[in-house]
Design a protein around this motif. Structure first.
Motif, PDB file in Angstrom:
ATOM      1  N   PHE A  62      -0.284  10.816  -5.656  1.00 32.71           N
ATOM      2  CA  PHE A  62      -0.267   9.441  -5.133  1.00 32.71           C
ATOM      3  C   PHE A  62      -1.507   9.168  -4.286  1.00 32.71           C
ATOM      4  O   PHE A  62      -2.103   8.094  -4.371  1.00 32.71           O
ATOM      5  CB  PHE A  62       1.011   9.190  -4.330  1.00 32.71           C
ATOM      6  CG  PHE A  62       2.158   8.685  -5.156  1.00 32.71           C
ATOM      7  CD1 PHE A  62       2.402   7.324  -5.284  1.00 32.71           C
ATOM      8  CD2 PHE A  62       3.000   9.560  -5.819  1.00 32.71           C
ATOM      9  CE1 PHE A  62       3.448   6.846  -6.048  1.00 32.71           C
ATOM     10  CE2 PHE A  62       4.059   9.097  -6.590  1.00 32.71           C
ATOM     11  CZ  PHE A  62       4.287   7.730  -6.710  1.00 32.71           C
ATOM     12  N   LYS A  63      -1.890  10.128  -3.453  1.00 31.62           N
ATOM     13  CA  LYS A  63      -3.101   9.949  -2.650  1.00 31.62           C
ATOM     14  C   LYS A  63      -4.334   9.837  -3.540  1.00 31.62           C
ATOM     15  O   LYS A  63      -5.261   9.069  -3.244  1.00 31.62           O
ATOM     16  CB  LYS A  63      -3.259  11.115  -1.661  1.00 31.62           C
ATOM     17  CG  LYS A  63      -2.273  11.071  -0.502  1.00 31.62           C
ATOM     18  CD  LYS A  63      -2.553  12.181   0.493  1.00 31.62           C
ATOM     19  CE  LYS A  63      -1.626  12.068   1.697  1.00 31.62           C
ATOM     20  NZ  LYS A  63      -1.910  13.108   2.724  1.00 31.62           N
ATOM     21  N   ARG A  64      -4.350  10.591  -4.625  1.00 32.28           N
ATOM     22  CA  ARG A  64      -5.459  10.521  -5.575  1.00 32.28           C
ATOM     23  C   ARG A  64      -5.656   9.103  -6.081  1.00 32.28           C
ATOM     24  O   ARG A  64      -6.791   8.650  -6.276  1.00 32.28           O
ATOM     25  CB  ARG A  64      -5.174  11.460  -6.747  1.00 32.28           C
ATOM     26  CG  ARG A  64      -6.073  11.287  -7.959  1.00 32.28           C
ATOM     27  CD  ARG A  64      -5.560  12.131  -9.114  1.00 32.28           C
ATOM     28  NE  ARG A  64      -6.390  11.954 -10.310  1.00 32.28           N
ATOM     29  CZ  ARG A  64      -6.173  11.048 -11.245  1.00 32.28           C
ATOM     30  NH1 ARG A  64      -5.146  10.211 -11.142  1.00 32.28           N
ATOM     31  NH2 ARG A  64      -6.955  10.968 -12.302  1.00 32.28           N
ATOM     32  N   ASP A  65      -4.543   8.386  -6.285  1.00 33.08           N
ATOM     33  CA  ASP A  65      -4.620   7.018  -6.800  1.00 33.08           C
ATOM     34  C   ASP A  65      -4.744   5.966  -5.700  1.00 33.08           C
ATOM     35  O   ASP A  65      -4.651   4.770  -5.973  1.00 33.08           O
ATOM     36  CB  ASP A  65      -3.389   6.723  -7.661  1.00 33.08           C
ATOM     37  CG  ASP A  65      -3.522   7.286  -9.067  1.00 33.08           C
ATOM     38  OD1 ASP A  65      -4.495   8.008  -9.330  1.00 33.08           O
ATOM     39  OD2 ASP A  65      -2.641   7.013  -9.910  1.00 33.08           O
ATOM     40  N   GLY A  66      -4.936   6.402  -4.467  1.00 30.19           N
ATOM     41  CA  GLY A  66      -5.198   5.465  -3.381  1.00 30.19           C
ATOM     42  C   GLY A  66      -3.975   4.924  -2.667  1.00 30.19           C
ATOM     43  O   GLY A  66      -4.088   3.994  -1.856  1.00 30.19           O
ATOM     44  N   TRP A  67      -2.799   5.504  -2.906  1.00 31.43           N
ATOM     45  CA  TRP A  67      -1.581   5.019  -2.258  1.00 31.43           C
ATOM     46  C   TRP A  67      -1.372   5.697  -0.913  1.00 31.43           C
ATOM     47  O   TRP A  67      -1.753   6.858  -0.723  1.00 31.43           O
ATOM     48  CB  TRP A  67      -0.366   5.297  -3.140  1.00 31.43           C
ATOM     49  CG  TRP A  67      -0.349   4.520  -4.418  1.00 31.43           C
ATOM     50  CD1 TRP A  67      -0.664   4.977  -5.665  1.00 31.43           C
ATOM     51  CD2 TRP A  67      -0.010   3.137  -4.572  1.00 31.43           C
ATOM     52  NE1 TRP A  67      -0.545   3.963  -6.585  1.00 31.43           N
ATOM     53  CE2 TRP A  67      -0.148   2.829  -5.943  1.00 31.43           C
ATOM     54  CE3 TRP A  67       0.391   2.139  -3.687  1.00 31.43           C
ATOM     55  CZ2 TRP A  67       0.103   1.560  -6.448  1.00 31.43           C
ATOM     56  CZ3 TRP A  67       0.642   0.874  -4.194  1.00 31.43           C
ATOM     57  CH2 TRP A  67       0.503   0.592  -5.547  1.00 31.43           C
ATOM     58  N   ARG A  88       0.799  -1.224   0.000  1.00 33.92           N
ATOM     59  CA  ARG A  88       0.000   0.000   0.000  1.00 33.92           C
ATOM     60  C   ARG A  88       0.834   1.277   0.000  1.00 33.92           C
ATOM     61  O   ARG A  88       0.327   2.342  -0.329  1.00 33.92           O
ATOM     62  CB  ARG A  88      -0.948   0.012   1.192  1.00 33.92           C
ATOM     63  CG  ARG A  88      -2.002  -1.094   1.159  1.00 33.92           C
ATOM     64  CD  ARG A  88      -3.108  -0.843   2.175  1.00 33.92           C
ATOM     65  NE  ARG A  88      -2.596  -0.830   3.547  1.00 33.92           N
ATOM     66  CZ  ARG A  88      -2.569  -1.893   4.344  1.00 33.92           C
ATOM     67  NH1 ARG A  88      -2.994  -3.068   3.886  1.00 33.92           N
ATOM     68  NH2 ARG A  88      -2.119  -1.809   5.579  1.00 33.92           N
ATOM     69  N   LEU A  89       2.114   1.181   0.403  1.00 35.32           N
ATOM     70  CA  LEU A  89       2.955   2.376   0.465  1.00 35.32           C
ATOM     71  C   LEU A  89       3.451   2.726  -0.931  1.00 35.32           C
ATOM     72  O   LEU A  89       4.161   1.948  -1.572  1.00 35.32           O
ATOM     73  CB  LEU A  89       4.138   2.137   1.407  1.00 35.32           C
ATOM     74  CG  LEU A  89       5.100   3.311   1.589  1.00 35.32           C
ATOM     75  CD1 LEU A  89       4.369   4.507   2.202  1.00 35.32           C
ATOM     76  CD2 LEU A  89       6.285   2.906   2.467  1.00 35.32           C
ATOM     77  N   GLY A  90       3.070   3.906  -1.406  1.00 39.02           N
ATOM     78  CA  GLY A  90       3.458   4.307  -2.750  1.00 39.02           C
ATOM     79  C   GLY A  90       4.556   5.339  -2.797  1.00 39.02           C
ATOM     80  O   GLY A  90       5.385   5.335  -3.713  1.00 39.02           O
ATOM     81  N   LEU A  91       4.585   6.237  -1.788  1.00 35.05           N
ATOM     82  CA  LEU A  91       5.502   7.383  -1.827  1.00 35.05           C
ATOM     83  C   LEU A  91       6.041   7.682  -0.442  1.00 35.05           C
ATOM     84  O   LEU A  91       5.295   7.662   0.543  1.00 35.05           O
ATOM     85  CB  LEU A  91       4.750   8.617  -2.359  1.00 35.05           C
ATOM     86  CG  LEU A  91       5.467   9.969  -2.291  1.00 35.05           C
ATOM     87  CD1 LEU A  91       6.605  10.031  -3.303  1.00 35.05           C
ATOM     88  CD2 LEU A  91       4.482  11.113  -2.531  1.00 35.05           C
ATOM     89  N   VAL A  92       7.342   7.943  -0.375  1.00 32.11           N
ATOM     90  CA  VAL A  92       7.965   8.506   0.821  1.00 32.11           C
ATOM     91  C   VAL A  92       8.534   9.858   0.404  1.00 32.11           C
ATOM     92  O   VAL A  92       9.419   9.937  -0.453  1.00 32.11           O
ATOM     93  CB  VAL A  92       9.077   7.607   1.382  1.00 32.11           C
ATOM     94  CG1 VAL A  92       9.675   8.237   2.641  1.00 32.11           C
ATOM     95  CG2 VAL A  92       8.545   6.212   1.690  1.00 32.11           C
ATOM     96  N   ALA A  93       8.010  10.932   0.989  1.00 34.92           N
ATOM     97  CA  ALA A  93       8.362  12.285   0.569  1.00 34.92           C
ATOM     98  C   ALA A  93       9.135  13.005   1.653  1.00 34.92           C
ATOM     99  O   ALA A  93       8.718  13.029   2.815  1.00 34.92           O
ATOM    100  CB  ALA A  93       7.096  13.071   0.222  1.00 34.92           C
TER     101      ALA A  93
END
Length: 247
Positions: A183-188, A115-120
């Protein structure tokens, strides 16, 4: 295929290539990685220096845009060419310390939830001019109010993400400034980490505060539109074992 690709967009950074790549190699020691320098139409020796590094270390690759296309285009080209399942980016001016990279890629490589898509990264103690910090603060407040993306510093170049998830995002110029919202838009899931910041050691900035402001407002409105128009559901495959049973 490798575990990790580090993508560096660069334009006219000939004096920063060597120290930055050396720092990346040290920071990623013990990981299966590659470094991709994307020369975005430089008219100095940036590409020559990167090519020389690649001749002595096969993990260092060079991509080149014949004409400057911008930072988002350079990042996108690098990710398209990447062999890693996880990609990290950092700015080519040396202000993003490469020793911060493990904060980005380690959570992604260790994620077993899918589920983790991005670390910013979010910069602390920024080493910029007062005018640049003021402009960034204003832009971040405006963006946060419109997009509600939960980050105070989306302009930080230090980011790590799943390659497949990034390539599924809608591409547009300057998209690199809106990755948490996209990324949040795509559910990540998005993880935010504090990172340090350094003064530029060589060269000059390719951007001005006025230029950032001019392009920022249309981009912000476009991202807000994309979020409102996002796909509302994802299909789930129904197998025979999960369907209704028959007596």
């Amino acid at each position: 295929m490798t575990d990790l690709s580090i993508v560096i967009p660069m334009k006219n950074e000939e004096d920063n290539v060597g120290p930055l790549v050396a720092g990346i190699v040290e920071a990623c020691s013990g990981t299966d990685f590659e470094v991709i320098v994307v020369d975005d139409g430089s008219d100095d020796a940036t590409a020559d220096v990167a090519r020389g590094l690649g001749e002595t270390d096969a993990r260092i690759r060079l991509l080149s845009h014949p004409a400057s296309a911008g930072q988002s285009a350079a990042v996108h080209s690098g990710v398209l060419a990447a062999r890693g399942r996880v990609c990290c980016t950092l700015d080519g001016d040396g202000q993003n310390p490469p020793e911060e990279l493990p904060k980005l890629f380690q959570p992604l490589l260790a994620d077993d939830t899918g589920r983790l898509g991005l670390v910013a990264g979010q910069r602390v103690a920024r080493q910029d001019t007062a005018s640049k910090k003021w402009a960034s603060k204003f832009a971040n407040k405006l963006r946060s109010r419109v997009l509600k993306d939960g980050t105070r510093d989306t302009g930080c170049g230090l980011k790590g993400f799943r390659r497949d998830a990034f390539l599924d995002l809608p591409y547009f110029d300057h998209m690199h400034r809106y990755l948490p919202a996209l990324f949040k838009r795509d559910g990540w899931e998005v993880l935010l980490v504090d990172v340090s910041h350094k003064e530029r050691q060589a060269g000059t900035s390719n951007y001005t505060n006025f230029r950032r402001a001019i392009v920022g407002v249309p981009d912000l409105l476009a991202v807000a539109w994309l979020i409102r128009r996002r796909k509302k559901a994802r299909a789930v495959e129904v197998t025979a074992s999960s369907g209704a049973s028959h007596d």
